[in-house]
Motif scaffolding. Structure first.
Motif, PDB file in Angstrom:
ATOM      1  N   ALA A  75     -13.829 -38.762 -42.191  1.00  0.00           N
ATOM      2  CA  ALA A  75     -12.998 -37.829 -42.948  1.00  0.00           C
ATOM      3  C   ALA A  75     -13.222 -38.041 -44.443  1.00  0.00           C
ATOM      4  O   ALA A  75     -13.351 -39.170 -44.905  1.00  0.00           O
ATOM      5  N   LYS A  76     -13.259 -36.929 -45.169  1.00  0.00           N
ATOM      6  CA  LYS A  76     -13.441 -36.989 -46.614  1.00  0.00           C
ATOM      7  C   LYS A  76     -12.184 -36.579 -47.371  1.00  0.00           C
ATOM      8  O   LYS A  76     -12.142 -36.674 -48.591  1.00  0.00           O
ATOM      9  N   THR A  77     -11.185 -36.095 -46.655  1.00  0.00           N
ATOM     10  CA  THR A  77      -9.920 -35.692 -47.277  1.00  0.00           C
ATOM     11  C   THR A  77      -8.761 -36.259 -46.467  1.00  0.00           C
ATOM     12  O   THR A  77      -8.909 -36.607 -45.282  1.00  0.00           O
ATOM     13  N   VAL A  78      -7.593 -36.324 -47.089  1.00  0.00           N
ATOM     14  CA  VAL A  78      -6.400 -36.824 -46.405  1.00  0.00           C
ATOM     15  C   VAL A  78      -6.026 -35.903 -45.253  1.00  0.00           C
ATOM     16  O   VAL A  78      -5.635 -36.366 -44.170  1.00  0.00           O
ATOM     17  N   VAL A  79      -6.143 -34.607 -45.472  1.00  0.00           N
ATOM     18  CA  VAL A  79      -5.779 -33.643 -44.435  1.00  0.00           C
ATOM     19  C   VAL A  79      -6.648 -33.824 -43.195  1.00  0.00           C
ATOM     20  O   VAL A  79      -6.152 -33.888 -42.066  1.00  0.00           O
ATOM     21  N   SER A  80      -7.963 -33.922 -43.403  1.00  0.00           N
ATOM     22  CA  SER A  80      -8.852 -34.095 -42.251  1.00  0.00           C
ATOM     23  C   SER A  80      -8.642 -35.448 -41.591  1.00  0.00           C
ATOM     24  O   SER A  80      -8.783 -35.586 -40.372  1.00  0.00           O
ATOM     25  N   ALA A  81      -8.281 -36.475 -42.374  1.00  0.00           N
ATOM     26  CA  ALA A  81      -8.037 -37.803 -41.807  1.00  0.00           C
ATOM     27  C   ALA A  81      -6.831 -37.790 -40.882  1.00  0.00           C
ATOM     28  O   ALA A  81      -6.821 -38.435 -39.825  1.00  0.00           O
ATOM     29  N   GLN A  82      -5.795 -37.058 -41.255  1.00  0.00           N
ATOM     30  CA  GLN A  82      -4.560 -37.056 -40.476  1.00  0.00           C
ATOM     31  C   GLN A  82      -4.641 -36.171 -39.238  1.00  0.00           C
ATOM     32  O   GLN A  82      -3.760 -36.231 -38.381  1.00  0.00           O
ATOM     33  N   SER A  83      -5.704 -35.362 -39.150  1.00  0.00           N
ATOM     34  CA  SER A  83      -5.797 -34.434 -38.028  1.00  0.00           C
ATOM     35  C   SER A  83      -6.888 -34.798 -37.030  1.00  0.00           C
ATOM     36  O   SER A  83      -7.276 -33.973 -36.213  1.00  0.00           O
ATOM     37  N   VAL A  84      -7.403 -36.046 -37.076  1.00  0.00           N
ATOM     38  CA  VAL A  84      -8.449 -36.437 -36.131  1.00  0.00           C
ATOM     39  C   VAL A  84      -7.861 -36.552 -34.728  1.00  0.00           C
ATOM     40  O   VAL A  84      -6.670 -36.857 -34.564  1.00  0.00           O
ATOM     41  N   PRO A  85      -8.658 -36.332 -33.707  1.00  0.00           N
ATOM     42  CA  PRO A  85      -8.169 -36.405 -32.324  1.00  0.00           C
ATOM     43  C   PRO A  85      -7.619 -37.791 -31.972  1.00  0.00           C
ATOM     44  O   PRO A  85      -8.036 -38.809 -32.535  1.00  0.00           O
ATOM     45  N   ASP A  86      -6.723 -37.827 -31.027  1.00  0.00           N
ATOM     46  CA  ASP A  86      -6.085 -39.072 -30.606  1.00  0.00           C
ATOM     47  C   ASP A  86      -7.088 -40.033 -29.981  1.00  0.00           C
ATOM     48  O   ASP A  86      -6.884 -41.244 -29.980  1.00  0.00           O
ATOM     49  N   SER A  87      -8.198 -39.508 -29.476  1.00  0.00           N
ATOM     50  CA  SER A  87      -9.174 -40.342 -28.778  1.00  0.00           C
ATOM     51  C   SER A  87     -10.070 -41.157 -29.707  1.00  0.00           C
ATOM     52  O   SER A  87     -10.802 -42.039 -29.248  1.00  0.00           O
ATOM     53  N   ILE A  88     -10.008 -40.912 -30.995  1.00  0.00           N
ATOM     54  CA  ILE A  88     -10.894 -41.594 -31.954  1.00  0.00           C
ATOM     55  C   ILE A  88     -10.495 -43.061 -32.081  1.00  0.00           C
ATOM     56  O   ILE A  88      -9.340 -43.398 -32.372  1.00  0.00           O
ATOM     57  N   ASP A  89     -11.474 -43.951 -31.865  1.00  0.00           N
ATOM     58  CA  ASP A  89     -11.239 -45.398 -32.010  1.00  0.00           C
ATOM     59  C   ASP A  89     -11.440 -45.875 -33.438  1.00  0.00           C
ATOM     60  O   ASP A  89     -10.667 -46.697 -33.951  1.00  0.00           O
ATOM     61  N   VAL A  90     -12.517 -45.404 -34.075  1.00  0.00           N
ATOM     62  CA  VAL A  90     -12.878 -45.858 -35.416  1.00  0.00           C
ATOM     63  C   VAL A  90     -12.937 -44.648 -36.345  1.00  0.00           C
ATOM     64  O   VAL A  90     -13.705 -43.708 -36.106  1.00  0.00           O
ATOM     65  N   LEU A  91     -12.134 -44.676 -37.385  1.00  0.00           N
ATOM     66  CA  LEU A  91     -12.089 -43.586 -38.351  1.00  0.00           C
ATOM     67  C   LEU A  91     -12.632 -44.073 -39.690  1.00  0.00           C
ATOM     68  O   LEU A  91     -12.140 -45.056 -40.257  1.00  0.00           O
ATOM     69  N   PHE A  92     -13.646 -43.393 -40.205  1.00  0.00           N
ATOM     70  CA  PHE A  92     -14.202 -43.693 -41.518  1.00  0.00           C
ATOM     71  C   PHE A  92     -13.580 -42.754 -42.549  1.00  0.00           C
ATOM     72  O   PHE A  92     -13.615 -41.526 -42.390  1.00  0.00           O
ATOM     73  N   LEU A  93     -13.013 -43.333 -43.595  1.00  0.00           N
ATOM     74  CA  LEU A  93     -12.439 -42.554 -44.695  1.00  0.00           C
ATOM     75  C   LEU A  93     -13.277 -42.796 -45.940  1.00  0.00           C
ATOM     76  O   LEU A  93     -13.365 -43.931 -46.427  1.00  0.00           O
ATOM     77  N   LEU A  94     -13.905 -41.756 -46.466  1.00  0.00           N
ATOM     78  CA  LEU A  94     -14.794 -41.888 -47.607  1.00  0.00           C
ATOM     79  C   LEU A  94     -14.039 -41.641 -48.913  1.00  0.00           C
ATOM     80  O   LEU A  94     -13.442 -40.575 -49.094  1.00  0.00           O
ATOM     81  N   SER A  95     -14.063 -42.639 -49.802  1.00  0.00           N
ATOM     82  CA  SER A  95     -13.403 -42.531 -51.110  1.00  0.00           C
ATOM     83  C   SER A  95     -11.946 -42.099 -50.960  1.00  0.00           C
ATOM     84  O   SER A  95     -11.522 -41.074 -51.486  1.00  0.00           O
ATOM     85  N   VAL A  96     -11.201 -42.890 -50.232  1.00  0.00           N
ATOM     86  CA  VAL A  96      -9.796 -42.576 -49.963  1.00  0.00           C
ATOM     87  C   VAL A  96      -8.991 -42.573 -51.268  1.00  0.00           C
ATOM     88  O   VAL A  96      -9.126 -43.468 -52.101  1.00  0.00           O
ATOM     89  N   PRO A  97      -8.151 -41.542 -51.496  1.00  0.00           N
ATOM     90  CA  PRO A  97      -7.318 -41.492 -52.709  1.00  0.00           C
ATOM     91  C   PRO A  97      -6.361 -42.680 -52.773  1.00  0.00           C
ATOM     92  O   PRO A  97      -5.939 -43.218 -51.739  1.00  0.00           O
ATOM     93  N   THR A  98      -5.983 -43.059 -53.991  1.00  0.00           N
ATOM     94  CA  THR A  98      -5.127 -44.226 -54.177  1.00  0.00           C
ATOM     95  C   THR A  98      -3.807 -44.100 -53.423  1.00  0.00           C
ATOM     96  O   THR A  98      -3.360 -45.040 -52.761  1.00  0.00           O
ATOM     97  N   ALA A  99      -3.179 -42.937 -53.505  1.00  0.00           N
ATOM     98  CA  ALA A  99      -1.885 -42.752 -52.850  1.00  0.00           C
ATOM     99  C   ALA A  99      -1.996 -42.943 -51.339  1.00  0.00           C
ATOM    100  O   ALA A  99      -1.133 -43.576 -50.711  1.00  0.00           O
ATOM    101  N   PHE A 100      -3.059 -42.416 -50.739  1.00  0.00           N
ATOM    102  CA  PHE A 100      -3.210 -42.549 -49.291  1.00  0.00           C
ATOM    103  C   PHE A 100      -3.604 -43.976 -48.915  1.00  0.00           C
ATOM    104  O   PHE A 100      -3.224 -44.473 -47.854  1.00  0.00           O
ATOM    105  N   LYS A 101      -4.362 -44.629 -49.791  1.00  0.00           N
ATOM    106  CA  LYS A 101      -4.684 -46.038 -49.544  1.00  0.00           C
ATOM    107  C   LYS A 101      -3.413 -46.873 -49.494  1.00  0.00           C
ATOM    108  O   LYS A 101      -3.257 -47.746 -48.632  1.00  0.00           O
ATOM    109  N   GLU A 102      -2.487 -46.596 -50.397  1.00  0.00           N
ATOM    110  CA  GLU A 102      -1.224 -47.328 -50.400  1.00  0.00           C
ATOM    111  C   GLU A 102      -0.427 -47.046 -49.129  1.00  0.00           C
ATOM    112  O   GLU A 102       0.227 -47.941 -48.584  1.00  0.00           O
ATOM    113  N   THR A 103      -0.492 -45.810 -48.650  1.00  0.00           N
ATOM    114  CA  THR A 103       0.170 -45.478 -47.392  1.00  0.00           C
ATOM    115  C   THR A 103      -0.440 -46.271 -46.239  1.00  0.00           C
ATOM    116  O   THR A 103       0.274 -46.804 -45.375  1.00  0.00           O
TER     117      THR A 103
END
Length: 466
Positions: free
Chosen positions: A298-326
């Motif tokens: 995922a490259k955005t917060v929106v796409s990161a939060q909408s990944v399928p439940d079956s995903i084991d490993v999620l890659f977040l590219l250049s995660v925004p500071t606010a979402f990193k804190e979350t």
């Protein structure tokens, strides 16, 4: 308190640990009444920390109009040196044209990562800008010559690389000796710097620990993510030296049943301009899939939060500071995999958020993490030991023990690695610099050595391209 005119020089204001540190240095000194200007050769306003783009700091981009960051994907260090020298000449010109002010008792240059500009600041600075005493502080994260890759398989290429690197390695220590004071980010780094460059050459190397931002108690516990999955978190730049594959292997070691209801999130700095970032992400994704783990990127917060439940490993590219804190507030465990990391700010950020840390038992984490109290330290070659800690945190630890570790971590981050502590330590270093005589750095031998270095660099570059 004597107010100073502080000029900070940093190569590239991205979103890595070095960039976070230099931003915190600037903010800490500005909060204490100093005038602070940050000079850099590159700032992408879509790929930098908020303080570098929202007006909190006076950031000026210079030295980026003549030399590119790379030439055909190569010569990164040479170009970085030339860009910094260009930047330095530009800023000295601006300072020479600026009106003097009696508000400031001295001009303090703070330089980190690359010391190439220090001889110019030392030999030309006061001559060109004749208004106030000047001092130079170099903040050393780690010797560059120890970060360079030297593992070429081809013996001819290996020899050429050594020839290419030799003048740069010598120049690094010589240039650093022009500083009036040198500080390091940890005891570990101080020892390495002293061994590589010589303690007599650089004088008393003091320690100024990086910091984390102010703790926001109202946000201690973040909202649930991904339906309340138990999240394991890895935050690093996508670079091979970070050893993130260990996190994937240790997570896989849990087995199918223990991984149920969990997710490994690998987040961090990712820049499409850097080939290694792109390649390493692909390598990690391939490793996870080869192990039978389902992945998503995922490259955005929106796409990161909408990944399928079956995903084991999620890659977040250049995660925004606010979402990193979350992520830090909602995860169960931080997996910090780099070996001999110079300091490592992410474990401290995790402790501030009340997140236990599992890290390599080398380098900076030995100074930040207390075994069994704020986290655990394990050998990176023992994947099973990492898996056992993950198993314990996910399924065996009581809420009471979890809260005890969380509070220990918050207390330690608050006491030793706060923005206020950083400001106090920096204030002491600035006062020490102002009161002490300038360290000598002059003589014909330096001119001859400098000219010889330039010639050696030219020869090395030619050999590199043959």
């Amino acid at each position: 308190m004597t107010r100073s005119n502080v000029i900070i020089i940093h190569p590239d204001l991205g979103i890595g640990g070095a960039e976070r540190l230099i931003i915190d240095v600037a903010v800490a000194l500005q909060n204490r009444g100093h005038r602070v200007i940050v000079y850099t050769s590159h700032r992408d306003e879509t790929h930098c920390f908020e303080e570098a783009r929202d007006g909190t700091l006076d950031v000026r981009v210079r030295g980026n109009t003549i030399f590119p960051p790379r030439v055909l994907g190569r010569l990164h260090l040479l170009m970085a040196i030339l860009r910094q020298l260009h930047l330095t000449i530009s800023l000295l010109g601006e300072m020479a044209r600026e009106e003097n002010s009696d508000k400031f008792g001295s001009d303090i240059f703070i330089v980190d990562q690359l010391p190439a500009c220090l001889p110019i600041l030392k030999t030309v600075g006061e001559w060109l800008v004749r208004r106030r005493p000047q001092r130079i502080l170099f903040y050393c994260h780690f010797p560059d010559q120890l970060l360079a890759r030297r593992d070429e398989v081809n013996p001819i290429t290996r020899v050429l690389k050594r020839v290419y690197r030799w003048p740069f390695d010598w120049f690094e220590g010589w240039a650093m000796s022009a500083a009036d004071g040198v500080v390091a980010n940890s005891k570990f780094t101080r020892e390495v710097v002293g061994e590589v460059f010589g303690r007599r050459r650089l004088g008393d190397i003091r320690i100024v620990y990086p910091c984390v931002g102010r703790e926001e108690k109202s946000k201690m516990h973040g909202p649930e993510l991904w339906g309340g999955k138990k999240v394991l978190l890895s935050i690093n730049r996508f670079e091979r030296k970070k050893g993130v594959e260990l996190a994937i292997r240790a997570y896989h070691g849990l087995g199918l049943e223990a991984r149920c209801g969990t997710r490994l999130v690998i987040a961090g700095g990712y820049d499409t301009r850097v080939p290694e970032n792109v390649q390493y992400h692909k390598e990690l994704d391939r490793l996870a899939q080869d192990l039978g783990l389902q992945t998503a990127t995922a490259k955005t917060v929106v796409s990161a939060q909408s990944v399928p439940d079956s995903i084991d490993v999620l890659f977040l590219l250049s995660v925004p500071t606010a979402f990193k804190e979350t992520l830090l507030r909602t995860a169960r465990l931080l997996l910090y995999t780099p070996v001999r990391e110079h300091f490592g700010i992410v474990p401290v950020e995790a402790m501030q958020a009340g997140l236990p840390v599992l890290a390599s038992n080398t380098g900076g984490p030995l100074e930040t993490i207390v075994e069994g109290e704020t986290g655990w330290l394990r050998d990176v070659d023992d994947v099973q030991a990492w898996t056992e800690v993950i198993q314990k945190v996910l399924w065996e630890m009581s809420e009471e023990e979890r809260e005890r570790i969380a509070e220990n971590g918050r207390r330690r981050a608050r006491g030793r690695f706060s923005l206020d502590a950083l400001g106090e330590n920096l204030e002491e270093e600035l006062a020490r610099l102002r009161e002490a005589e300038r360290r000598p750095f002059w003589g014909v031998q330096h001119v001859l050595l400098g000219a010889g270095t330039v010639m050696a660099v030219v020869v090395a570059v030619l050999l590199r391209w043959l």
